[in-house]
Design a protein around this motif. Structure first.
Motif, PDB file in Angstrom:
ATOM      1  N   ASP A 119      47.665  41.606  46.006  1.00  0.00           N
ATOM      2  CA  ASP A 119      47.118  40.253  45.532  1.00  0.00           C
ATOM      3  C   ASP A 119      48.129  40.212  44.219  1.00  0.00           C
ATOM      4  O   ASP A 119      48.350  40.924  43.599  1.00  0.00           O
ATOM      5  CB  ASP A 119      45.675  40.161  45.314  1.00  0.00           C
ATOM      6  CG  ASP A 119      45.347  38.705  45.048  1.00  0.00           C
ATOM      7  OD1 ASP A 119      46.063  37.862  45.493  1.00  0.00           O
ATOM      8  OD2 ASP A 119      43.963  38.492  44.833  1.00  0.00           O
ATOM      9  N   PHE A 121      49.016  38.274  40.530  1.00  0.00           N
ATOM     10  CA  PHE A 121      48.063  37.849  39.214  1.00  0.00           C
ATOM     11  C   PHE A 121      49.124  37.283  38.338  1.00  0.00           C
ATOM     12  O   PHE A 121      50.096  37.806  38.201  1.00  0.00           O
ATOM     13  CB  PHE A 121      47.577  39.237  38.678  1.00  0.00           C
ATOM     14  CG  PHE A 121      46.686  39.095  37.457  1.00  0.00           C
ATOM     15  CD1 PHE A 121      45.536  38.552  37.442  1.00  0.00           C
ATOM     16  CD2 PHE A 121      47.437  39.097  36.269  1.00  0.00           C
ATOM     17  CE1 PHE A 121      44.884  38.342  36.222  1.00  0.00           C
ATOM     18  CE2 PHE A 121      46.703  38.908  35.058  1.00  0.00           C
ATOM     19  CZ  PHE A 121      45.555  38.633  35.041  1.00  0.00           C
ATOM     20  N   ASN A 124      45.984  34.282  42.084  1.00  0.00           N
ATOM     21  CA  ASN A 124      45.570  35.021  43.230  1.00  0.00           C
ATOM     22  C   ASN A 124      45.876  34.232  44.618  1.00  0.00           C
ATOM     23  O   ASN A 124      46.068  33.094  44.323  1.00  0.00           O
ATOM     24  CB  ASN A 124      44.073  35.406  42.975  1.00  0.00           C
ATOM     25  CG  ASN A 124      43.621  36.432  41.944  1.00  0.00           C
ATOM     26  OD1 ASN A 124      42.487  36.425  41.807  1.00  0.00           O
ATOM     27  ND2 ASN A 124      44.678  37.215  41.345  1.00  0.00           N
ATOM     28  N   CYS A 125      45.705  35.107  45.763  1.00  0.00           N
ATOM     29  CA  CYS A 125      45.786  34.178  46.819  1.00  0.00           C
ATOM     30  C   CYS A 125      44.443  33.834  47.207  1.00  0.00           C
ATOM     31  O   CYS A 125      43.491  34.466  46.672  1.00  0.00           O
ATOM     32  CB  CYS A 125      46.308  35.485  47.754  1.00  0.00           C
ATOM     33  SG  CYS A 125      48.018  35.953  47.733  1.00  0.00           S
ATOM     34  N   ALA A 129      44.254  35.288  51.197  1.00  0.00           N
ATOM     35  CA  ALA A 129      43.360  36.464  50.934  1.00  0.00           C
ATOM     36  C   ALA A 129      42.055  36.455  52.047  1.00  0.00           C
ATOM     37  O   ALA A 129      41.883  37.589  52.615  1.00  0.00           O
ATOM     38  CB  ALA A 129      42.488  36.550  49.618  1.00  0.00           C
ATOM     39  N   LEU A 139      42.454  44.367  50.490  1.00  0.00           N
ATOM     40  CA  LEU A 139      43.113  43.401  49.547  1.00  0.00           C
ATOM     41  C   LEU A 139      42.698  44.097  48.263  1.00  0.00           C
ATOM     42  O   LEU A 139      41.573  44.300  47.709  1.00  0.00           O
ATOM     43  CB  LEU A 139      42.455  41.979  49.643  1.00  0.00           C
ATOM     44  CG  LEU A 139      42.889  41.273  48.608  1.00  0.00           C
ATOM     45  CD1 LEU A 139      44.469  40.623  48.826  1.00  0.00           C
ATOM     46  CD2 LEU A 139      41.872  39.919  48.646  1.00  0.00           C
ATOM     47  N   THR A 141      42.789  43.403  44.335  1.00  0.00           N
ATOM     48  CA  THR A 141      43.066  42.168  43.339  1.00  0.00           C
ATOM     49  C   THR A 141      43.058  42.589  42.021  1.00  0.00           C
ATOM     50  O   THR A 141      42.113  43.332  41.717  1.00  0.00           O
ATOM     51  CB  THR A 141      42.223  40.906  43.762  1.00  0.00           C
ATOM     52  OG1 THR A 141      42.630  39.678  43.087  1.00  0.00           O
ATOM     53  CG2 THR A 141      40.678  41.522  43.503  1.00  0.00           C
ATOM     54  N   HIS A 143      41.820  40.773  38.461  1.00  0.00           N
ATOM     55  CA  HIS A 143      41.386  39.385  38.042  1.00  0.00           C
ATOM     56  C   HIS A 143      41.595  39.214  36.534  1.00  0.00           C
ATOM     57  O   HIS A 143      41.383  39.761  35.771  1.00  0.00           O
ATOM     58  CB  HIS A 143      39.791  39.125  38.337  1.00  0.00           C
ATOM     59  CG  HIS A 143      38.942  39.981  37.798  1.00  0.00           C
ATOM     60  ND1 HIS A 143      38.375  39.433  36.341  1.00  0.00           N
ATOM     61  CD2 HIS A 143      38.403  41.572  37.663  1.00  0.00           C
ATOM     62  CE1 HIS A 143      37.318  40.575  35.903  1.00  0.00           C
ATOM     63  NE2 HIS A 143      37.562  41.589  36.686  1.00  0.00           N
ATOM     64  N   SER A 149      42.753  32.900  38.784  1.00  0.00           N
ATOM     65  CA  SER A 149      43.229  34.517  38.527  1.00  0.00           C
ATOM     66  C   SER A 149      41.746  35.117  38.982  1.00  0.00           C
ATOM     67  O   SER A 149      41.544  36.306  38.787  1.00  0.00           O
ATOM     68  CB  SER A 149      43.414  34.854  37.261  1.00  0.00           C
ATOM     69  OG  SER A 149      42.301  34.629  36.388  1.00  0.00           O
ATOM     70  N   GLY A 152      40.519  36.425  44.121  1.00  0.00           N
ATOM     71  CA  GLY A 152      40.251  37.401  44.883  1.00  0.00           C
ATOM     72  C   GLY A 152      38.875  38.104  44.369  1.00  0.00           C
ATOM     73  O   GLY A 152      38.190  38.881  45.364  1.00  0.00           O
ATOM     74  N   TYR A 172      44.864  48.440  38.841  1.00  0.00           N
ATOM     75  CA  TYR A 172      45.294  48.019  40.174  1.00  0.00           C
ATOM     76  C   TYR A 172      46.132  49.213  40.864  1.00  0.00           C
ATOM     77  O   TYR A 172      46.101  49.370  41.911  1.00  0.00           O
ATOM     78  CB  TYR A 172      46.250  46.766  39.852  1.00  0.00           C
ATOM     79  CG  TYR A 172      46.633  46.140  40.802  1.00  0.00           C
ATOM     80  CD1 TYR A 172      46.283  44.791  41.409  1.00  0.00           C
ATOM     81  CD2 TYR A 172      48.016  46.244  41.340  1.00  0.00           C
ATOM     82  CE1 TYR A 172      46.580  44.018  42.328  1.00  0.00           C
ATOM     83  CE2 TYR A 172      48.621  45.577  42.153  1.00  0.00           C
ATOM     84  CZ  TYR A 172      48.190  44.420  42.847  1.00  0.00           C
ATOM     85  OH  TYR A 172      48.739  43.601  43.529  1.00  0.00           O
TER      86      TYR A 172
END
Length: 187
Positions: A119, A121, A124-125, A129, A139, A141, A143, A149, A152, A172
């Motif tokens: 994803d 940042f 976000n998708c 997603a 996935l 993500t 945040h 943001s 996800g 991540y």
């Protein structure tokens, strides 16, 4: 005369109904993924890719020599700039594959070829997603504090997949390395 009152609903801000079954068949090889490679994808809008996020992805590619990242080839200028930046960060052309956009059925079939979806940042998708989740691809993500943001986070937490939600760039990166070690991770 009235005052609006929030209505809180359970779940994510996006509907999470499963997508219809795909009729397209795409192989990893047809995308340029070698059988032994760890395939990561960030096949959302390229304008969401920040310099910091791209640097994190390149660090991951450098840590996993037998890996590949698939990105969307939206336009020649963006693709050229991303290739130049990857080269500056020590990542060769063979580790980043650029693919053109396609119709939704084929996009879903392509997603199923990935080992993990990365994803973006702080953007976000959203609907992408949901497609990733419906294809059974993990996935990961990161945040932040804004709504854009936290998409996800909203989707994954509503599905009980909190282990894929990260609070920092380091976490991540670590989460993706964990998924590599646990090759059978699918939901």
């Amino acid at each position: 005369y009235f005052t609006e009152k929030p209505l809180y609903v359970k779940g994510s801000f996006l509907p999470l109904a499963p997508s219809p079954a795909t009729v397209c068949h795409v192989t990893r090889e047809s995308l340029g993924i070698k059988p032994h490679q760890f395939a990561m994808g960030a096949m959302g809008n390229t304008y969401k890719i920040t310099q910091e996020m791209f640097k994190t992805w390149m660090q991951i590619l450098n840590r996993i020599p037998d890996s590949v990242l698939i990105l969307i080839d939206d336009n020649d200028c963006t693709t050229s700039n991303l290739k130049k930046e990857a080269s500056k960060l020590g990542v060769g052309d063979e580790q980043i594959l650029f693919i053109k956009r396609t119709e939704h059925d084929q996009f879903l079939a392509r997603l199923k070829c990935l080992d993990v979806f990365l994803d973006t940042f702080p953007y976000n998708c959203g609907s992408t997603a949901v497609d990733v989740i419906n294809c059974g691809v993990p996935l990961v993500t990161l945040h932040g504090r804004s709504m854009i943001s936290r998409m996800g986070l909203s989707i994954l937490s509503s599905l009980g997949l909190n282990e894929l939600i990260c609070n920092s760039q380091k976490q991540y990166e670590y989460k993706i390395l964990q998924l590599l070690e646990n090759e059978n991770f699918r939901y």
